[in-house]
Scaffold this motif. Structure first.
Motif, mmCIF file in Angstrom:
data_model
loop_
_atom_site.group_PDB
_atom_site.id
_atom_site.type_symbol
_atom_site.label_atom_id
_atom_site.label_comp_id
_atom_site.label_asym_id
_atom_site.label_seq_id
_atom_site.Cartn_x
_atom_site.Cartn_y
_atom_site.Cartn_z
ATOM 1 N N VAL A 84 0.866 -1.256 0.090
ATOM 2 C CA VAL A 84 0.046 -0.079 0.026
ATOM 3 C C VAL A 84 0.840 1.242 0.065
ATOM 4 C CG1 VAL A 84 -1.996 -1.225 1.240
ATOM 5 C CG2 VAL A 84 -0.181 0.055 2.487
ATOM 6 N N VAL A 85 0.456 2.566 -0.291
ATOM 7 C CA VAL A 85 1.021 3.761 -0.223
ATOM 8 C C VAL A 85 0.168 4.416 0.630
ATOM 9 C CG1 VAL A 85 1.596 5.723 -1.643
ATOM 10 C CG2 VAL A 85 2.259 3.525 -2.665
ATOM 11 N N ILE A 86 0.498 5.042 1.464
ATOM 12 C CA ILE A 86 -0.046 6.146 2.333
ATOM 13 C C ILE A 86 0.367 7.663 2.078
ATOM 14 C CG2 ILE A 86 -0.753 6.491 4.602
ATOM 15 C CD1 ILE A 86 -1.700 3.919 3.954
ATOM 16 N N ALA A 169 0.317 6.530 9.749
ATOM 17 C CA ALA A 169 0.778 5.806 8.289
ATOM 18 C C ALA A 169 0.994 4.410 8.484
ATOM 19 C CB ALA A 169 1.571 6.406 7.431
ATOM 20 N N LEU A 170 1.919 4.192 9.495
ATOM 21 C CA LEU A 170 2.512 3.010 9.807
ATOM 22 C C LEU A 170 1.630 2.063 10.357
ATOM 23 C CD1 LEU A 170 6.062 3.725 11.323
ATOM 24 C CD2 LEU A 170 5.380 2.787 9.098
ATOM 25 N N LEU A 183 4.260 8.584 1.534
ATOM 26 C CA LEU A 183 4.549 9.699 0.735
ATOM 27 C C LEU A 183 4.208 11.016 1.541
ATOM 28 C CD1 LEU A 183 5.588 11.345 -1.679
ATOM 29 C CD2 LEU A 183 3.319 10.563 -2.945
ATOM 30 N N LEU A 184 5.135 11.576 2.311
ATOM 31 C CA LEU A 184 4.876 12.848 3.455
ATOM 32 C C LEU A 184 5.102 13.847 2.772
ATOM 33 C CD1 LEU A 184 4.694 13.413 6.381
ATOM 34 C CD2 LEU A 184 7.204 13.191 6.365
ATOM 35 N N LEU A 185 4.165 15.112 2.821
ATOM 36 C CA LEU A 185 4.240 16.266 2.572
ATOM 37 C C LEU A 185 3.997 17.003 3.640
ATOM 38 C CD1 LEU A 185 2.848 17.721 -0.540
ATOM 39 C CD2 LEU A 185 2.245 18.906 1.523
ATOM 40 N N GLY A 207 10.402 -1.957 7.130
ATOM 41 C CA GLY A 207 10.908 -2.170 5.670
ATOM 42 C C GLY A 207 10.092 -1.046 5.021
ATOM 43 N N VAL A 208 9.596 0.010 5.452
ATOM 44 C CA VAL A 208 8.632 0.871 4.826
ATOM 45 C C VAL A 208 9.550 2.270 4.402
ATOM 46 C CG1 VAL A 208 6.747 2.660 5.202
ATOM 47 C CG2 VAL A 208 6.617 0.219 6.168
ATOM 48 N N ARG A 209 9.602 2.598 3.194
ATOM 49 C CA ARG A 209 10.397 3.588 2.856
ATOM 50 C C ARG A 209 9.287 4.863 3.051
ATOM 51 N NH1 ARG A 209 12.186 0.127 -1.493
ATOM 52 N NH2 ARG A 209 10.530 0.862 -2.784
ATOM 53 N N ILE A 210 10.055 5.954 3.255
ATOM 54 C CA ILE A 210 9.587 7.293 3.328
ATOM 55 C C ILE A 210 10.029 8.444 2.471
ATOM 56 C CG2 ILE A 210 9.200 9.403 4.776
ATOM 57 C CD1 ILE A 210 9.362 7.694 7.249
ATOM 58 N N TYR A 211 9.098 8.501 1.428
ATOM 59 C CA TYR A 211 9.424 9.902 0.583
ATOM 60 C C TYR A 211 8.886 11.203 1.063
ATOM 61 C CZ TYR A 211 10.225 5.831 -2.435
ATOM 62 O OH TYR A 211 10.772 4.791 -3.279
#
Length: 310
Positions: A84-86, A169-170, A183-185, A207-211
């Motif tokens: 998923v993408v949050i 989000a996690l 995807l953090l803004l 293992g979650v990447r943060i953009y």
């Protein structure tokens, strides 16, 4: 496709010997008769396609049975993504600033709509908003219409809790299966709640990447017509904590971006939507392939008996 029991492919050798036994090569008869070529041509025309259909069905059925014995894992049609993408969006009052038109928040909403439009249809996407606290606006789903409606419902709040947004989000990712990306803004600094670096450590363990995306124009000062002037002093109007956002991305294997215009923001979200990984959960197809193989093999035998009755 991956095979859980590839050693079962050795059954193909037995299948080859079985076919050689069922359909041995017949020696050609040589008869010194002038009508032999005409008789052979008539025999070929009378056989047509049907005599070859039973052995073809039987062979295909056996091949599928052998494949079923390998216990294959296949991505079945109609499945949604495993990951998923949050979308985590800052809705603090500084997002009213108009250095991005018509405002930072509206530019962020439009970029999110671009992401929803360009991302793979099977990808589950969730929406989290944060100001002084974080809340899930919509859990991960493939329903783009509901997500767009949720974007339209966002309202401003006080303060900025980046760490709380990441943790929320996690939580959504964990409930959705434990695989995903954030995807953090934001346009500001963390002012309350959980330390964002501690939240990033939790993301790294999962293992979650943060953009991380920072928005705002350095040096921009609001004019009297800007809504941010209504709630007091607005120092410099640009407070993106670039060091923090870079650390969040670096710690989790993501990337950091600083965006200074609404067009650049939409282009970035379009690029991220097209590069996001899509993983579909694969299911074991042993039962399906076994049933199909058995039906084809029995159909081949039945058709042969029908075409060549005793």
């Amino acid at each position: 496709m991956s095979l859980q029991a590839p050693e079962a492919l050795s059954l193909l050798i037995l299948l080859a010997f079985l076919l050689l036994g069922l359909y041995p090569r017949r020696p050609k008869a040589r008869l010194p008769h002038p009508l032999v070529p005409l008789l052979q041509q008539a025999a070929r025309e009378s056989r047509g396609v049907l005599p070859w259909l039973p052995p073809a069905l039987f062979l295909l059925g056996l091949l599928l049975l052998v494949l079923a014995a390998t216990r294959p894992l296949l991505p079945l049609p109609g499945q949604t993504s495993r990951n998923v993408v949050i979308l985590v969006m800052d809705v603090s009052r500084s997002m009213m600033a108009a250095d991005l038109k018509p405002s930072r928040l509206e530019a962020a909403k439009e970029a999110a709509r671009v992401f929803l439009r360009e991302a793979p249809k099977a990808l589950r996407i969730g929406l989290v908003a944060f100001s002084g606290h974080a809340q899930t606006i919509h859990p991960p789903t493939t329903d783009r219409r509901r997500l767009r409606e949720s974007l339209d419902s966002l309202e401003f709040g006080r303060s900025t809790a980046i760490g709380e947004g990441i943790l929320e989000a996690l939580r959504n990712i964990r409930e959705a299966g434990g695989e995903g990306e954030i995807l953090l803004l934001t346009d500001g600094r963390n002012r309350t709640g959980k330390d964002p670096l501690e939240a990033a450590a939790e993301a790294s363990r999962m293992g979650v990447r943060i953009y991380a995306v920072g928005v705002g124009v350095p040096g921009w000062i609001p004019g009297p017509e800007d809504p941010v002037s209504a709630f007091g002093f607005f120092p410099g109007a640009f407070e993106v904590d670039e060091e923090l956002l870079w650390s969040l991305a670096e710690f989790t294997g993501g990337r950091y971006f600083l965006v200074e215009s609404e067009k650049e923001l939409s282009a970035l979200y379009r690029q991220l939507a097209r590069t996001v990984r899509l993983e579909v959960r694969r299911e074991e197809a042993t039962g399906f392939l076994g049933l199909l193989g058995g039906v084809l093999a029995l159909g081949g035998v039945a058709l042969r008996r029908y075409l060549s009755p005793a």
